[in-house]
Motif scaffolding. Structure first.
Motif, PDB file in Angstrom:
ATOM      1  N   LEU A  88       0.874  -1.166   0.000  1.00 53.37           N
ATOM      2  CA  LEU A  88       0.000   0.000   0.000  1.00 53.37           C
ATOM      3  C   LEU A  88       0.913   1.217   0.000  1.00 53.37           C
ATOM      4  O   LEU A  88       1.710   1.404   0.917  1.00 53.37           O
ATOM      5  N   VAL A  89       0.826   2.042  -1.048  1.00 54.86           N
ATOM      6  CA  VAL A  89       1.725   3.178  -1.220  1.00 54.86           C
ATOM      7  C   VAL A  89       0.954   4.473  -0.994  1.00 54.86           C
ATOM      8  O   VAL A  89      -0.104   4.683  -1.591  1.00 54.86           O
ATOM      9  N   VAL A  90       1.509   5.344  -0.135  1.00 52.63           N
ATOM     10  CA  VAL A  90       0.948   6.675   0.093  1.00 52.63           C
ATOM     11  C   VAL A  90       2.045   7.704  -0.126  1.00 52.63           C
ATOM     12  O   VAL A  90       3.214   7.444   0.148  1.00 52.63           O
ATOM     13  N   ALA A  91       1.674   8.861  -0.630  1.00 53.53           N
ATOM     14  CA  ALA A  91       2.654   9.924  -0.859  1.00 53.53           C
ATOM     15  C   ALA A  91       3.205  10.432   0.470  1.00 53.53           C
ATOM     16  O   ALA A  91       4.403  10.657   0.614  1.00 53.53           O
ATOM     17  N   LYS A  92       2.312  10.604   1.435  1.00 53.84           N
ATOM     18  CA  LYS A  92       2.703  11.075   2.763  1.00 53.84           C
ATOM     19  C   LYS A  92       1.944  10.269   3.798  1.00 53.84           C
ATOM     20  O   LYS A  92       0.770   9.953   3.612  1.00 53.84           O
ATOM     21  N   LEU A  93       2.604   9.994   4.895  1.00 51.64           N
ATOM     22  CA  LEU A  93       1.995   9.186   5.944  1.00 51.64           C
ATOM     23  C   LEU A  93       0.698   9.796   6.459  1.00 51.64           C
ATOM     24  O   LEU A  93      -0.267   9.083   6.726  1.00 51.64           O
ATOM     25  N   ASP A  94       0.632  11.135   6.564  1.00 47.42           N
ATOM     26  CA  ASP A  94      -0.574  11.750   7.106  1.00 47.42           C
ATOM     27  C   ASP A  94      -1.771  11.654   6.162  1.00 47.42           C
ATOM     28  O   ASP A  94      -2.894  11.932   6.543  1.00 47.42           O
ATOM     29  N   LEU A 118       4.169   1.566   2.275  1.00 46.16           N
ATOM     30  CA  LEU A 118       5.264   2.397   1.791  1.00 46.16           C
ATOM     31  C   LEU A 118       4.796   3.845   1.800  1.00 46.16           C
ATOM     32  O   LEU A 118       3.885   4.207   1.049  1.00 46.16           O
ATOM     33  N   ALA A 119       5.376   4.650   2.680  1.00 48.03           N
ATOM     34  CA  ALA A 119       5.076   6.083   2.742  1.00 48.03           C
ATOM     35  C   ALA A 119       6.231   6.801   2.057  1.00 48.03           C
ATOM     36  O   ALA A 119       7.353   6.812   2.567  1.00 48.03           O
ATOM     37  N   CYS A 120       5.971   7.383   0.907  1.00 47.14           N
ATOM     38  CA  CYS A 120       7.028   7.978   0.077  1.00 47.14           C
ATOM     39  C   CYS A 120       7.775   9.094   0.799  1.00 47.14           C
ATOM     40  O   CYS A 120       8.975   9.277   0.578  1.00 47.14           O
ATOM     41  N   ASP A 121       7.091   9.836   1.668  1.00 46.29           N
ATOM     42  CA  ASP A 121       7.753  10.955   2.351  1.00 46.29           C
ATOM     43  C   ASP A 121       8.765  10.500   3.385  1.00 46.29           C
ATOM     44  O   ASP A 121       9.668  11.246   3.735  1.00 46.29           O
ATOM     45  N   LEU A 122       8.645   9.274   3.871  1.00 46.33           N
ATOM     46  CA  LEU A 122       9.569   8.794   4.905  1.00 46.33           C
ATOM     47  C   LEU A 122      10.842   8.211   4.319  1.00 46.33           C
ATOM     48  O   LEU A 122      11.916   8.343   4.891  1.00 46.33           O
ATOM     49  N   GLY A 123      10.710   7.520   3.198  1.00 49.76           N
ATOM     50  CA  GLY A 123      11.878   6.906   2.581  1.00 49.76           C
ATOM     51  C   GLY A 123      12.567   5.896   3.476  1.00 49.76           C
ATOM     52  O   GLY A 123      13.782   5.752   3.432  1.00 49.76           O
ATOM     53  N   VAL A 124      11.791   5.206   4.313  1.00 48.43           N
ATOM     54  CA  VAL A 124      12.368   4.200   5.210  1.00 48.43           C
ATOM     55  C   VAL A 124      11.660   2.867   5.019  1.00 48.43           C
ATOM     56  O   VAL A 124      10.519   2.811   4.571  1.00 48.43           O
ATOM     57  N   ASP A 125      12.360   1.811   5.374  1.00 48.49           N
ATOM     58  CA  ASP A 125      11.815   0.468   5.328  1.00 48.49           C
ATOM     59  C   ASP A 125      11.102   0.197   6.647  1.00 48.49           C
ATOM     60  O   ASP A 125      11.744   0.005   7.682  1.00 48.49           O
ATOM     61  N   MET A 126       9.786   0.172   6.616  1.00 48.65           N
ATOM     62  CA  MET A 126       9.005   0.010   7.847  1.00 48.65           C
ATOM     63  C   MET A 126       9.030  -1.415   8.387  1.00 48.65           C
ATOM     64  O   MET A 126       8.405  -1.689   9.401  1.00 48.65           O
ATOM     65  N   THR A 127       9.730  -2.314   7.731  1.00 47.07           N
ATOM     66  CA  THR A 127       9.846  -3.661   8.280  1.00 47.07           C
ATOM     67  C   THR A 127      11.036  -3.775   9.222  1.00 47.07           C
ATOM     68  O   THR A 127      11.219  -4.804   9.850  1.00 47.07           O
ATOM     69  N   THR A 128      11.857  -2.706   9.316  1.00 46.41           N
ATOM     70  CA  THR A 128      12.995  -2.725  10.244  1.00 46.41           C
ATOM     71  C   THR A 128      12.622  -1.975  11.514  1.00 46.41           C
ATOM     72  O   THR A 128      11.733  -1.115  11.508  1.00 46.41           O
ATOM     73  N   PRO A 129      13.289  -2.256  12.639  1.00 42.71           N
ATOM     74  CA  PRO A 129      12.997  -1.539  13.871  1.00 42.71           C
ATOM     75  C   PRO A 129      13.174  -0.020  13.727  1.00 42.71           C
ATOM     76  O   PRO A 129      12.339   0.749  14.196  1.00 42.71           O
TER      77      PRO A 129
END
Length: 181
Positions: A88-94, A118-129
């Motif tokens: 699920l891809v969002v441009a921004k988390l909010d 996948l939140a494009c604004d964060l640019g992080v892998d949310m599966t990692t701590p």
């Protein structure tokens, strides 16, 4: 399924495709289309960069993120649960959630069902701590922002009312009809 590190793994039968999710809060934003167009462009660019085909763009125009009760989001989540997509891809988390609890529940749901956010604004892998921490901090800021906007709006309306400004939509009823009523 989980890896030895405790992370979720994509089920073998889940296609590696994405569902984009877009949202704007007000009807005015929805009518202008600018916010939706910007989100759409961000999602398309990110998916192209990652080589991730887009199955669909789910759009909730003019709906708040105060809750997760949004028709397009519900449809996207149902398709993810059914295994039709992996991300699920969002441009921004909010655009997805403005509540830490709602965001945490979505992340847990994704882990349990084997798909990713996948939140494009964060640019992080949310599966990692670390990625999870950064996403949760961002969700906390989004929740705070929603609350502060509400507080400022209430304060501004109270000040205008105290100054004698009539609030609300102007009457559209003919004065003669109002007198008869």
């Amino acid at each position: 399924m989980t890896t030895p590190q405790g992370r979720s793994r994509k089920p073998a039968n889940r296609p590696m495709v994405a569902i984009g999710y877009l949202r704007v809060s007000t009807d005015g934003q929805a009518e202008s289309g600018a916010g939706m167009a910007a989100q759409r462009a961000t999602i398309v660019t990110e998916c192209q960069h990652r080589g991730l085909p887009l199955l669909e763009m789910a759009e909730d125009a003019g709906l708040s993120a105060k809750t997760l009760d949004r028709p397009a989001l519900a449809g996207a989540l149902a398709r993810l649960e059914a295994g039709e997509a992996a991300v699920l891809v969002v441009a921004k988390l909010d655009r997805l959630a403005r509540s830490v609890a709602d965001f945490a529940n979505l992340v847990r749901l994704a882990e349990r069902q084997g798909w990713a956010v996948l939140a494009c604004d964060l640019g992080v892998d949310m599966t990692t701590p670390t990625g999870g921490l950064l996403a949760n901090v961002t969700a906390s800021v989004a929740e705070w922002e929603r609350k502060i906007i509400g507080t400022r709006t209430r304060e501004a309306l109270a000040a205008r009312k105290a100054a004698g400004v009539r609030l609300g939509r102007p009457r559209q009823l003919d004065p003669a009809v109002a007198d008869r009523i």
